[in-house]
Design a protein around this motif. Structure first.
Motif, mmCIF file in Angstrom:
data_model
loop_
_atom_site.group_PDB
_atom_site.id
_atom_site.type_symbol
_atom_site.label_atom_id
_atom_site.label_comp_id
_atom_site.label_asym_id
_atom_site.label_seq_id
_atom_site.Cartn_x
_atom_site.Cartn_y
_atom_site.Cartn_z
ATOM 1 N N SER A 144 0.817 -1.219 0.000
ATOM 2 C CA SER A 144 0.000 0.000 0.000
ATOM 3 C C SER A 144 0.847 1.264 0.000
ATOM 4 N N THR A 145 2.137 1.118 -0.254
ATOM 5 C CA THR A 145 3.069 2.242 -0.178
ATOM 6 C C THR A 145 3.283 2.890 -1.538
ATOM 7 N N ASP A 146 3.246 4.220 -1.542
ATOM 8 C CA ASP A 146 3.588 5.021 -2.713
ATOM 9 C C ASP A 146 4.565 6.091 -2.237
ATOM 10 N N GLY A 147 5.838 5.915 -2.576
ATOM 11 C CA GLY A 147 6.855 6.826 -2.065
ATOM 12 C C GLY A 147 7.047 6.621 -0.577
ATOM 13 N N ARG A 151 -1.153 4.283 2.081
ATOM 14 C CA ARG A 151 -2.566 4.692 2.008
ATOM 15 C C ARG A 151 -3.434 3.489 2.322
#
Length: 248
Positions: A144-147, A151
């Motif tokens: 669920s990680t973006d950068g 989220r």
């Protein structure tokens, strides 16, 4: 009692084999690295000879939609056919709480297909639905990680220790087939976003958790209770805080 554990060298399988052997059963670990391949059928007839129970805790090596569907459909069909020929009298499968509510996800559609094959087979069976394992909490964060941002939905979740899952599957395996579903969950309920926030803080992980009600979970949007078991679930004893205390 001879119990063959498909996926018996993995996280749950290895624990299950140990627990069954400790209780005087003949538990046999079956996996590709022991010469048993449920996708091709290799080694199935040999390992199932004289087996009373088969427990399937295997998982697909790929979570891509088509691959995971092929894995669960093919391996389950091969396994059920071999069990019928061998005279196995109880098929036990490990699945996931909320599978039928997560059908937007290719992975959970494949798990539902697996369960449907078992139910239609005529083989006496028990399906164990477990909540998410403590050991996979970091994996949820990573997916669920973006950068530097994670989220996640605020949906509720009731995670469980893998040892407790293995114990529940073992109890089910040596019991009478229920021809239905047994649910097992941990003792504590969290919001998913708060759970991951707590886990990252425990590891001094600097990622920020952002609450997003529409954030997908394995490709599916969650409602508040999607991941929670029903009122008749078996509740395990190990708390997340106790498990955290044991980690290096």
């Amino acid at each position: 009692m001879k119990v063959v554990v498909i996926g018996g060298t993995g996280l749950i399988g290895s624990k299950l084999v140990g627990k069954l052997n400790e209780h005087g059963h003949e538990a046999v670990a079956a996996a590709p690295n022991t010469g048993v391949n449920t996708l091709t059928g290799e080694g199935l007839a040999e390992v199932l000879k004289d087996a009373s129970v088969v427990v399937d805790v295997s998982n697909s090596p790929s979570w891509e939609d088509e691959a995971v569907m092929n894995f669960f459909r093919t391996s389950t069909a091969n396994l059920l056919e071999a069990e019928a020929e061998a005279g196995v009298t109880h098929h036990v499968a490990l699945s996931v709480v909320g599978t039928d509510r997560l059908q937007e996800s290719g992975y959970f559609r494949a798990k539902q297909a697996q369960e449907d094959l078992i139910k239609a087979s005529g083989m006496p069976y028990s399906i164990v639905h477990a909540t998410q394992f403590f050991e996979f909490i970091k994996g949820i964060a990573d997916l669920s990680t973006d950068g530097d941002t994670v989220r996640l939905s605020p949906a509720r979740i009731q995670p469980i220790y893998s040892d407790d899952v293995a114990a529940a599957v073992g109890r089910t395996a040596v019991g009478t087939p229920v021809n239905g579903v047994v649910e097992v969950a941990g003792p504590d309920v969290f919001q998913l976003d708060e759970l991951i926030r707590k886990a990252l803080a425990a590891k001094n992980d600097p990622r920020a958790v952002v609450t997003d009600p529409h954030a997908p979970y394995s490709g599916a949007e969650l409602q508040e209770n999607t991941l929670l078991p029903g009122p008749d679930a078996q509740i395990a004893e190990t708390k997340l805080s106790d498990w955290f205390a044991l980690q290096p």
